[in-house]
Write a protein that holds these residues in place. Structure first.
Motif, PDB file in Angstrom:
ATOM      1  N   ASP A  79       0.832  -1.211   0.000  1.00 18.76           N
ATOM      2  CA  ASP A  79       0.000   0.000   0.000  1.00 18.76           C
ATOM      3  C   ASP A  79       0.862   1.255   0.000  1.00 18.76           C
ATOM      4  O   ASP A  79       0.569   2.232  -0.705  1.00 18.76           O
ATOM      5  N   ALA A  80       1.937   1.224   0.776  1.00 18.54           N
ATOM      6  CA  ALA A  80       2.816   2.394   0.844  1.00 18.54           C
ATOM      7  C   ALA A  80       3.548   2.610  -0.480  1.00 18.54           C
ATOM      8  O   ALA A  80       3.696   3.755  -0.936  1.00 18.54           O
ATOM      9  N   LEU A  81       4.024   1.532  -1.098  1.00 20.47           N
ATOM     10  CA  LEU A  81       4.700   1.657  -2.392  1.00 20.47           C
ATOM     11  C   LEU A  81       3.751   2.238  -3.443  1.00 20.47           C
ATOM     12  O   LEU A  81       4.164   3.043  -4.290  1.00 20.47           O
ATOM     13  N   ALA A  82       2.498   1.842  -3.381  1.00 24.63           N
ATOM     14  CA  ALA A  82       1.522   2.380  -4.321  1.00 24.63           C
ATOM     15  C   ALA A  82       1.295   3.868  -4.075  1.00 24.63           C
ATOM     16  O   ALA A  82       1.276   4.678  -5.018  1.00 24.63           O
ATOM     17  N   GLU A  83       1.142   4.243  -2.812  1.00 25.72           N
ATOM     18  CA  GLU A  83       0.897   5.649  -2.500  1.00 25.72           C
ATOM     19  C   GLU A  83       2.080   6.534  -2.892  1.00 25.72           C
ATOM     20  O   GLU A  83       1.904   7.685  -3.300  1.00 25.72           O
ATOM     21  N   LEU A  84       3.300   5.998  -2.779  1.00 24.97           N
ATOM     22  CA  LEU A  84       4.479   6.782  -3.146  1.00 24.97           C
ATOM     23  C   LEU A  84       4.490   7.150  -4.622  1.00 24.97           C
ATOM     24  O   LEU A  84       5.161   8.108  -5.026  1.00 24.97           O
ATOM     25  N   ALA A  85       3.749   6.415  -5.443  1.00 27.28           N
ATOM     26  CA  ALA A  85       3.689   6.750  -6.863  1.00 27.28           C
ATOM     27  C   ALA A  85       3.144   8.154  -7.075  1.00 27.28           C
ATOM     28  O   ALA A  85       3.498   8.835  -8.046  1.00 27.28           O
ATOM     29  N   GLY A  86       2.298   8.599  -6.162  1.00 31.91           N
ATOM     30  CA  GLY A  86       1.747   9.945  -6.278  1.00 31.91           C
ATOM     31  C   GLY A  86       2.797  11.027  -6.190  1.00 31.91           C
ATOM     32  O   GLY A  86       2.611  12.131  -6.715  1.00 31.91           O
ATOM     33  N   VAL A  87       3.926  10.717  -5.555  1.00 34.80           N
ATOM     34  CA  VAL A  87       5.016  11.692  -5.445  1.00 34.80           C
ATOM     35  C   VAL A  87       5.539  12.080  -6.818  1.00 34.80           C
ATOM     36  O   VAL A  87       5.996  13.212  -7.027  1.00 34.80           O
ATOM     37  N   VAL A  88       5.470  11.161  -7.773  1.00 34.39           N
ATOM     38  CA  VAL A  88       5.958  11.437  -9.128  1.00 34.39           C
ATOM     39  C   VAL A  88       4.783  11.477 -10.121  1.00 34.39           C
ATOM     40  O   VAL A  88       4.938  11.231 -11.311  1.00 34.39           O
ATOM     41  N   ASP A  89       3.600  11.815  -9.591  1.00 28.75           N
ATOM     42  CA  ASP A  89       2.403  12.019 -10.407  1.00 28.75           C
ATOM     43  C   ASP A  89       1.990  10.782 -11.203  1.00 28.75           C
ATOM     44  O   ASP A  89       1.555  10.880 -12.354  1.00 28.75           O
ATOM     45  N   VAL A  90       2.138   9.619 -10.600  1.00 28.85           N
ATOM     46  CA  VAL A  90       1.672   8.372 -11.198  1.00 28.85           C
ATOM     47  C   VAL A  90       0.510   7.849 -10.365  1.00 28.85           C
ATOM     48  O   VAL A  90       0.554   7.890  -9.125  1.00 28.85           O
ATOM     49  N   ASP A  91      -0.519   7.356 -11.024  1.00 26.52           N
ATOM     50  CA  ASP A  91      -1.676   6.794 -10.341  1.00 26.52           C
ATOM     51  C   ASP A  91      -1.233   5.606  -9.485  1.00 26.52           C
ATOM     52  O   ASP A  91      -0.614   4.665  -9.998  1.00 26.52           O
ATOM     53  N   PRO A  92      -1.520   5.620  -8.186  1.00 28.46           N
ATOM     54  CA  PRO A  92      -1.134   4.501  -7.324  1.00 28.46           C
ATOM     55  C   PRO A  92      -1.625   3.146  -7.820  1.00 28.46           C
ATOM     56  O   PRO A  92      -0.986   2.114  -7.554  1.00 28.46           O
ATOM     57  N   ASP A  93      -2.739   3.137  -8.551  1.00 26.97           N
ATOM     58  CA  ASP A  93      -3.261   1.868  -9.064  1.00 26.97           C
ATOM     59  C   ASP A  93      -2.284   1.200 -10.034  1.00 26.97           C
ATOM     60  O   ASP A  93      -2.308  -0.024 -10.205  1.00 26.97           O
ATOM     61  N   VAL A  94      -1.450   1.994 -10.700  1.00 26.39           N
ATOM     62  CA  VAL A  94      -0.445   1.439 -11.613  1.00 26.39           C
ATOM     63  C   VAL A  94       0.510   0.529 -10.855  1.00 26.39           C
ATOM     64  O   VAL A  94       0.832  -0.585 -11.286  1.00 26.39           O
ATOM     65  N   VAL A  95       0.952   1.003  -9.705  1.00 32.06           N
ATOM     66  CA  VAL A  95       1.874   0.218  -8.887  1.00 32.06           C
ATOM     67  C   VAL A  95       1.151  -0.950  -8.229  1.00 32.06           C
ATOM     68  O   VAL A  95       1.668  -2.076  -8.190  1.00 32.06           O
ATOM     69  N   SER A  96      -0.060  -0.707  -7.748  1.00 31.35           N
ATOM     70  CA  SER A  96      -0.819  -1.793  -7.115  1.00 31.35           C
ATOM     71  C   SER A  96      -1.027  -2.955  -8.075  1.00 31.35           C
ATOM     72  O   SER A  96      -0.864  -4.125  -7.706  1.00 31.35           O
ATOM     73  N   SER A  97      -1.364  -2.640  -9.323  1.00 33.97           N
ATOM     74  CA  SER A  97      -1.598  -3.689 -10.314  1.00 33.97           C
ATOM     75  C   SER A  97      -0.322  -4.460 -10.609  1.00 33.97           C
ATOM     76  O   SER A  97      -0.332  -5.694 -10.733  1.00 33.97           O
ATOM     77  N   ALA A  98       0.800  -3.738 -10.711  1.00 36.33           N
ATOM     78  CA  ALA A  98       2.074  -4.395 -10.996  1.00 36.33           C
ATOM     79  C   ALA A  98       2.492  -5.308  -9.842  1.00 36.33           C
ATOM     80  O   ALA A  98       3.016  -6.402 -10.063  1.00 36.33           O
ATOM     81  N   LEU A  99       2.239  -4.866  -8.620  1.00 41.13           N
ATOM     82  CA  LEU A  99       2.580  -5.684  -7.462  1.00 41.13           C
ATOM     83  C   LEU A  99       1.710  -6.938  -7.412  1.00 41.13           C
ATOM     84  O   LEU A  99       2.196  -8.038  -7.120  1.00 41.13           O
ATOM     85  N   GLU A 100       0.438  -6.782  -7.726  1.00 43.02           N
ATOM     86  CA  GLU A 100      -0.475  -7.929  -7.694  1.00 43.02           C
ATOM     87  C   GLU A 100      -0.143  -8.932  -8.796  1.00 43.02           C
ATOM     88  O   GLU A 100      -0.172 -10.144  -8.578  1.00 43.02           O
TER      89      GLU A 100
END
Length: 215
Positions: free
Chosen positions: A145-166
């Motif tokens: 969850d934290a890795l996904a939220e950090l995506a917002g720091v570089v203006d990336v949708d957290p769902d992008v990271v969540s999907s990749a992790l899943e």
């Protein structure tokens, strides 16, 4: 390649916890990456690269490795100021997770998800990879969850990271990086290779600079 087979490949037959020493995070000898033949080329990503110099500086890292964090804080700024900004070197990042943290593979996967979402082929192979990598290293929470939220720091949708992790989307790139490292003689992190020669002490900025100047 799923997470179980990846981690089995990384530490096959060791039965021993990986250790952190003054020299870095060390992986015991792993078996051949048998699943690499199944890697799909269209799931490979460009090598994150800073600078465009003739001298190559290849850095193999585990984002959960304390010694890699030390390298990022103490050595990388020297290289950036003296060699990257002036395009005297090509600084290339490779993932080499050794299990320094339970989240090591997930962190690498998340960073590659950000790269994939923001890069522009040969014109910009990095996208926001290095910005996200810095944010991850600075964080004290590496949960999914934290890795996904950090995506917002570089203006990336957290769902992008969540999907990749899943979906474990970028394991092919991580596995390919590990094989390159093993072929080059990498045994732990960080490992710095200047024009094909491993620097004995990657945490000594003077030693890295001397290797660059001698290349």
């Amino acid at each position: 390649m799923n997470r179980r087979s990846f981690l089995t490949t990384v530490a096959a037959g060791t039965g021993t916890a990986l250790t952190v020493s003054l020299a870095g995070c060390n992986a015991l000898q792993s078996s051949a990456l048998e699943d690499l033949d199944e890697v799909q080329p269209d799931r490979q990503l460009p090598v994150p690269t800073l600078g465009d110099g003739d001298v190559t500086v290849d850095v193999y890292e585990d984002l959960g490795c304390p010694a890699c964090h030390q390298f990022q804080a103490e050595v990388f700024p020297v290289l950036a100021e003296e060699y990257i900004e002036s395009d005297e070197i090509s600084y290339r990042h490779y993932d080499f997770p050794v299990g320094a943290a339970d989240e090591s593979v997930g962190m690498a996967n998340a960073a590659r998800a950000v790269q994939s979402e923001t890069h522009d082929g040969e014109d910009d192979p990095n996208g926001q990879f290095f910005g996200y990598k810095s944010a991850v290293i600075a964080s004290d929470d590496w949960s999914d969850d934290a890795l996904a939220e950090l995506a917002g720091v570089v203006d990336v949708d957290p769902d992008v990271v969540s999907s990749a992790l899943e979906d474990e989307t970028y394991y092919p790139t991580i596995v390919a990086d590990r094989e390159r490292g093993e072929e080059a003689g990498v045994e732990g992190t960080p490992t710095v290779i200047v024009d094909g020669t491993i620097v004995d002490d990657p945490l000594d900025s003077d030693a890295v600079v001397s290797s660059i100047e001698s290349a």
